[in-house]
Design an enzyme around this catalytic site. Structure first.
Site, PDB file in Angstrom:
ATOM      1  N   ARG A  60       0.874  -1.183   0.000  1.00 27.75           N
ATOM      2  CA  ARG A  60       0.000   0.000   0.000  1.00 27.75           C
ATOM      3  C   ARG A  60       0.903   1.222   0.000  1.00 27.75           C
ATOM      4  O   ARG A  60       2.116   1.108   0.152  1.00 27.75           O
ATOM      5  CB  ARG A  60      -1.026  -0.018   1.152  1.00 27.75           C
ATOM      6  CG  ARG A  60      -0.655  -0.713   2.416  1.00 27.75           C
ATOM      7  CD  ARG A  60       0.377  -0.001   3.252  1.00 27.75           C
ATOM      8  NE  ARG A  60       0.130   1.415   3.371  1.00 27.75           N
ATOM      9  CZ  ARG A  60       1.034   2.316   3.637  1.00 27.75           C
ATOM     10  NH1 ARG A  60       2.307   1.968   3.803  1.00 27.75           N
ATOM     11  NH2 ARG A  60       0.767   3.603   3.728  1.00 27.75           N
ATOM     12  N   ASP A 252      -2.256  10.527  -2.314  1.00 24.06           N
ATOM     13  CA  ASP A 252      -2.535   9.465  -3.287  1.00 24.06           C
ATOM     14  C   ASP A 252      -2.866  10.037  -4.655  1.00 24.06           C
ATOM     15  O   ASP A 252      -2.707   9.353  -5.675  1.00 24.06           O
ATOM     16  CB  ASP A 252      -3.659   8.570  -2.792  1.00 24.06           C
ATOM     17  CG  ASP A 252      -3.125   7.684  -1.688  1.00 24.06           C
ATOM     18  OD1 ASP A 252      -3.007   8.161  -0.554  1.00 24.06           O
ATOM     19  OD2 ASP A 252      -2.767   6.524  -1.998  1.00 24.06           O
TER      20      ASP A 252
HETATM   21  O1  MRU Z   1      -4.539   3.123   2.058  1.00 22.98           O
HETATM   22  P1  MRU Z   1      -3.047   3.346   1.982  1.00 22.98           P
HETATM   23  O2  MRU Z   1      -2.311   2.826   3.179  1.00 22.98           O
HETATM   24  O3  MRU Z   1      -2.497   2.854   0.670  1.00 22.98           O
HETATM   25  O4  MRU Z   1      -2.894   4.918   1.990  1.00 22.98           O
HETATM   26  C1  MRU Z   1      -1.607   5.472   1.899  1.00 22.98           C
HETATM   27  C2  MRU Z   1      -1.609   6.944   2.044  1.00 22.98           C
HETATM   28  O5  MRU Z   1      -2.632   7.544   2.228  1.00 22.98           O
HETATM   29  C3  MRU Z   1      -0.310   7.656   1.864  1.00 22.98           C
HETATM   30  O6  MRU Z   1      -0.328   8.844   2.584  1.00 22.98           O
HETATM   31  C4  MRU Z   1      -0.090   7.956   0.370  1.00 22.98           C
HETATM   32  O7  MRU Z   1      -0.145   6.804  -0.383  1.00 22.98           O
HETATM   33  C5  MRU Z   1       1.154   8.673   0.077  1.00 22.98           C
HETATM   34  S1  MRU Z   1       2.557   7.964   0.833  1.00 22.98           S
HETATM   35  C6  MRU Z   1       3.764   7.655  -0.173  1.00 22.98           C
END
Ligand code: MRU
Length: 364
Positions: A60, A252
């Site tokens: 993730r 994201d």
């Molecule tokens: O649901 P996730 O754990 O994939 O969410 C990750 C995040 O929200 C991070 O802050 C995002 O991907 C940027 S980190 C490189």
């Protein structure tokens, strides 16, 4: 092809390897569902298993899932029995649909797949299927290598914003685990620490999957950076008390106007930071900026299974009544007016974001 998953168990906890890497003609990924209790690496031989485990959050973090999908496409190339490059392109296109559907919000996933497909569509008529397979793998490897290099550049720009003695709030996990290596927002904190600055990190636990309490705390422990975990609803208390100098988060997907989609709870953190005059910095590689979307309301927001919210236990007992219902929104959008600056590999971008972010992305 039958899905093949091999597990390697490392007895010693460490993060001295990449989160996502290609080895022995397989994709290997640290299993982030079970950290910090167990450190295991899963090996993949087929793209459908990769797509399934992106959805399941073995891997993730936007840049990490971009690299995983890229290597997943390379696996699809080797799975295919195609003899010609045209046949192989068809198989790659159909695998890309499966991989892109794995998670909707992080734009890095589609960005990585499209980057490879754009590259291959120029070349497929010239060479045979085998050289096309190699081109796909080479480009996936380049995406992974560039991610590390970009993170280190971002970290240098971001670390300049941190002063000796700062306490910072960090949300979710944005470290080495969320990327191929080093990280985005946590990479900034890591670099500032390596520069000799004393930093204290307040780690939002990040309900419901607890990426902060599990993964960020685990990384900070290994880097020797002082931290305390706080429940997400505690951030406002510390911000109002004047105990926090800066907030650093990841993203994201960031729209062209600087609206920032990130892990659920980021918006509330930004509101509380703004109300108390505390600078709020998303750390965002340009691969996470979606210039095709003019503002953040256009960003697709993932809603995950309610069981992730309802499954919480307290004193060994399930918290929610048996028939309880829940909503599990995985991301929210922080409007650009709450953002102080966006740290990219090309420097820190300040308002007006609709003008300056585009320049940073295009390297102008
Ligand atoms: O649901 P996730 O754990 O994939 O969410 C990750 C995040 O929200 C991070 O802050 C995002 O991907 C940027 S980190 C490189």
């Amino acid at each position: 092809m039958v899905s093949m998953i091999l597990r390697f168990v490392f007895p010693v906890y460490n993060i001295s390897m990449r989160t996502v890497f290609w080895e022995d003609n397989q994709l290997k990924m640290i299993d982030q569902r079970i950290l910090p209790g167990r450190f295991e690496v899963i090996a993949y031989k087929d793209h459908k298993s990769v797509a399934r485990d992106i959805t399941d959050m073995v891997v993730r973090g936007a840049p990490a899932i971009g690299a995983a999908a890229a290597f997943g496409l390379a696996l699809a190339g080797y799975e295919s029995a195609a003899k010609t490059s045209a046949e192989l392109m068809n198989d790659l296109r159909s695998a890309s649909v499966t991989l892109k559907a794995a998670r909707p919000t992080a734009v890095n996933l589609a960005w990585a797949i499209d980057r490879i497909l754009n590259k291959t569509s120029d070349l497929n008529s010239l060479d045979g299927a085998d050289s096309l397979r190699q081109i796909v793998l080479d480009e996936a490897q380049r995406i992974a290598d560039e991610d590390v290099e970009i993170n280190k550049r971002m970290a240098e720009h971001g670390a300049a914003l941190i002063n000796d003695g700062d306490t910072v709030i960090h949300h979710c996990n944005t470290g080495a685990l969320a990327t191929v290596d080093w990280g985005t927002a946590l990479g900034v904190i890591h670099t500032a620490h390596e520069q000799g600055k004393n930093i204290h990190v307040l780690v939002d636990e990040t309900r419901p999957r607890l990426q902060g309490a599990r993964l960020t705390a685990w990384e900070l422990e290994q880097y020797g950076i002082p931290y305390e975990i706080i429940s997400d609803n505690t951030a406002g208390y510390f911000l109002k008390a004047g105990k926090v100098q800066k907030c650093f988060v990841g993203s994201d997907r960031t729209a062209a106007n600087g609206d920032v989609a990130n892990k659920i709870g980021t918006y509330m953190l930004a509101l509380a930071a703004h109300d108390n005059g505390v600078p709020f910095y998303p750390v965002v590689p340009t691969s996470t900026v979606d210039l095709a979307l003019s503002h953040g309301d256009l960003i697709p927001i993932e809603e995950r299974d309610p069981s992730e919210v309802l499954g919480l236990e307290f004193m060994g007992e399930r918290v929610a009544p048996e028939n309880a219902k829940a909503r599990n929104i995985a991301f929210d959008v922080t409007p650009n007016r709450l953002v102080t600056g966006i740290v990219t590999e090309n420097g820190v971008v300040y308002p007006p974001f609709d003008v300056n972010l585009k320049k940073a992305v295009l390297g102008e």
